[in-house]
Design a protein around this motif. Structure first.
Motif, PDB file in Angstrom:
ATOM      1  N   GLN A  26      71.022 -28.216 -51.000  1.00 13.21           N
ATOM      2  CA  GLN A  26      71.562 -29.499 -50.564  1.00 13.21           C
ATOM      3  C   GLN A  26      72.135 -30.332 -51.711  1.00 13.21           C
ATOM      4  O   GLN A  26      71.885 -30.063 -52.877  1.00 13.21           O
ATOM      5  CB  GLN A  26      70.459 -30.306 -49.856  1.00 13.21           C
ATOM      6  CG  GLN A  26      69.903 -29.631 -48.612  1.00 13.21           C
ATOM      7  CD  GLN A  26      70.945 -29.461 -47.537  1.00 13.21           C
ATOM      8  OE1 GLN A  26      71.441 -30.444 -46.971  1.00 13.21           O
ATOM      9  NE2 GLN A  26      71.322 -28.220 -47.268  1.00 13.21           N
ATOM     10  N   THR A  27      72.863 -31.377 -51.352  1.00 16.51           N
ATOM     11  CA  THR A  27      73.440 -32.400 -52.252  1.00 16.51           C
ATOM     12  C   THR A  27      74.054 -31.759 -53.497  1.00 16.51           C
ATOM     13  O   THR A  27      75.031 -31.033 -53.410  1.00 16.51           O
ATOM     14  CB  THR A  27      72.402 -33.481 -52.597  1.00 16.51           C
ATOM     15  OG1 THR A  27      71.270 -32.915 -53.247  1.00 16.51           O
ATOM     16  CG2 THR A  27      71.935 -34.176 -51.321  1.00 16.51           C
TER      17      THR A  27
ATOM     18  N   ASP B 203      76.464 -32.170 -40.608  1.00 17.24           N
ATOM     19  CA  ASP B 203      76.843 -31.655 -41.928  1.00 17.24           C
ATOM     20  C   ASP B 203      76.756 -30.131 -41.911  1.00 17.24           C
ATOM     21  O   ASP B 203      75.903 -29.525 -42.556  1.00 17.24           O
ATOM     22  CB  ASP B 203      75.919 -32.238 -43.005  1.00 17.24           C
ATOM     23  CG  ASP B 203      76.341 -31.833 -44.412  1.00 17.24           C
ATOM     24  OD1 ASP B 203      77.530 -31.504 -44.609  1.00 17.24           O
ATOM     25  OD2 ASP B 203      75.472 -31.825 -45.301  1.00 17.24           O
TER      26      ASP B 203
ATOM     27  N   ARG C 101      74.587 -28.093 -53.205  1.00 15.38           N
ATOM     28  CA  ARG C 101      75.105 -27.754 -51.877  1.00 15.38           C
ATOM     29  C   ARG C 101      75.841 -26.418 -51.903  1.00 15.38           C
ATOM     30  O   ARG C 101      76.725 -26.185 -52.713  1.00 15.38           O
ATOM     31  CB  ARG C 101      76.068 -28.857 -51.416  1.00 15.38           C
ATOM     32  CG  ARG C 101      76.581 -28.693 -49.996  1.00 15.38           C
ATOM     33  CD  ARG C 101      75.467 -29.039 -49.009  1.00 15.38           C
ATOM     34  NE  ARG C 101      75.991 -29.345 -47.686  1.00 15.38           N
ATOM     35  CZ  ARG C 101      76.280 -28.435 -46.753  1.00 15.38           C
ATOM     36  NH1 ARG C 101      76.093 -27.161 -47.003  1.00 15.38           N
ATOM     37  NH2 ARG C 101      76.745 -28.817 -45.584  1.00 15.38           N
TER      38      ARG C 101
END
Length: 417
Positions: free
Chosen positions: A103-104, A156, A107
């Protein structure tokens, strides 16, 4: 037709702490939960490790977490309960549980990034291997409805093609087989696979890859809204998905696991949960080759936990303090009745033609969704007393295929509607 008696189980939702119980694992509390599940006469549970807690770093699978999973499985076996383990959680009851390394700032696509897929394979192989020598271990499910990460309506998503979805499924199922050879390894998606035109996970994937076909039946998908709490389509939705899956299966008697089904309020009011449960299970068991029925879920979610959709709090067969609810009593009666008789449903001799375009990618599969011509024609036939199944348009004139399934009559949705 298989003469094997269908299995009956529950998706295990811990009464203390929900799936966060892995953070404060209490084997005595788990044992008490399992006692209450076994008290219903059930023979198996489906268990959900939380992926970020078990594999918090791409190269770290926590040994103690794996040990706790084995302890839970062994406690289930002591109570006569077999265990299926879902690996990649993934998604549960509206919440996503993904490790930070996906994630983030880190990602990357859950389905196509080589490092992520290799780590997923290592994780699933490790869980499978930890339980491989346990006779009560049924096998692995790759994850709970992880297909929802592949596209809309996820906020997302990690977009992929059907080809990439198939590659991902085969790679991870191979990892499960390496960890626990010969066990029942499968994948399971929510009904976008059957109903959403552009969805990457397809009916062909569901019905042709893995040891069995899994279907998840939830009537809040437009079914109960259109047909009411006790409408034919509502009470037969699970049976419809079972029979719809057979259109794509190469094996005419491929087992189908009704792996999730529940009575969601307010569309199914609490006072109607038991009749809905009885009707849904009875209709599902009127289908051939049903591997089993696994109710969602074992225990209610505690009201002390915040931000769940309202319907999620009351889906249990038992309350949060382990008291049996009307739906639980209904399941217990069904289990007792089924074990007293041989389960041999008759073949379904009338088949409804399903034309979704290309059989592999099903670009027009919304005809199978609530309101679609296949869905509504199936409901009409059922309401009129028929016991329909389905057949792909490409096979509707294949005499050998029809004979292998016991089909003697083929009709189109237009003829029915």
């Amino acid at each position: 037709m298989s003469s094997t008696a269908p299995r009956f189980g529950a998706n295990y939702t811990p009464s203390q702490g929900w799936f966060h119980h892995w953070l404060d694992f209490d084997l005595d509390a788990v044992r008490a939960d399992l006692d209450s599940i076994a008290g219903l006469g059930l023979d198996h549970i489906r268990v959900f490790p939380l992926w970020p807690l078990f594999q918090p770093n791409r190269t770290l699978i926590r040994p103690r977490a794996v040990e706790q999973l084995v302890e839970l499985a062994d406690a289930a076996a002591e109570r006569g309960l077999d265990v299926n383990v879902d690996g990649l959680q993934g998604h549960l009851s509206s919440f996503d549980f993904l490790p930070a390394w996906t994630q983030t700032w880190h990602r990357r696509n859950l389905f196509t990034d080589p490092d992520v897929v290799a780590a997923q394979a290592a994780y699933l192989r490790t869980l499978a291997a930890a339980l491989a020598d346990r006779p009560h271990f049924i096998g692995m499910t790759l994850g709970n409805e992880i297909n929802q990460f592949s596209g809309d309506p996820h906020p997302d998503p990690d977009p992929i093609t059907p080809g990439q979805a198939g590659d991902w499924l085969r790679t991870l199922l191979d990892a499960c087989e390496e960890g626990a050879p010969g066990k029942l390894h499968l994948h399971a998606e929510y009904d976008a696979s059957w109903y959403q035109d552009d969805h990457a996970f397809t009916p062909a994937h569901a019905a042709r890859i893995g040891a069995v076909t899994a279907v998840h039946s939830w009537v809040f998908n437009g079914t109960a809204q259109r047909h009411g709490r006790d409408g034919t389509a509502t009470e037969h939705h699970a049976a419809y998905l079972i029979e719809l899956s057979k259109a794509w299966a190469h094996d005419p008697h491929r087992p189908v696991w009704l792996q999730e089904v529940g009575a969601p309020a307010p569309l199914i009011p609490a006072g109607h949960a038991a009749p809905f449960t009885e009707a849904t299970v009875a209709n599902a068991l009127d289908c051939e080759d049903v591997w089993g029925v696994t109710w969602w879920c074992s225990h209610d979610v505690s009201r002390s936990l915040a931000d769940f959709p309202e319907l999620e709090y009351g889906l249990g067969l038992l309350t949060n303090d382990r008291q049996v609810k009307p739906a639980g009593r209904a399941i217990a009666r069904i289990v007792e009745d089924q074990r007293a008789v041989a389960h041999r449903p008759k073949p379904r001799t009338i088949a409804l033609v399903v034309d979704t375009g290309d059989d592999d990618t099903a670009p027009r599969r919304s005809v199978c969704a609530p309101g679609g011509e296949v869905f509504e024609a199936f409901a009409r036939l059922t309401a009129d007393g028929a016991r329909p199944t389905t057949v792909l348009a490409s096979r509707a004139d294949d005499r050998d295929h029809l004979a292998g399934r016991g089909i003697t009559e083929v009709v189109t949705p237009a003829q029915v509607l």
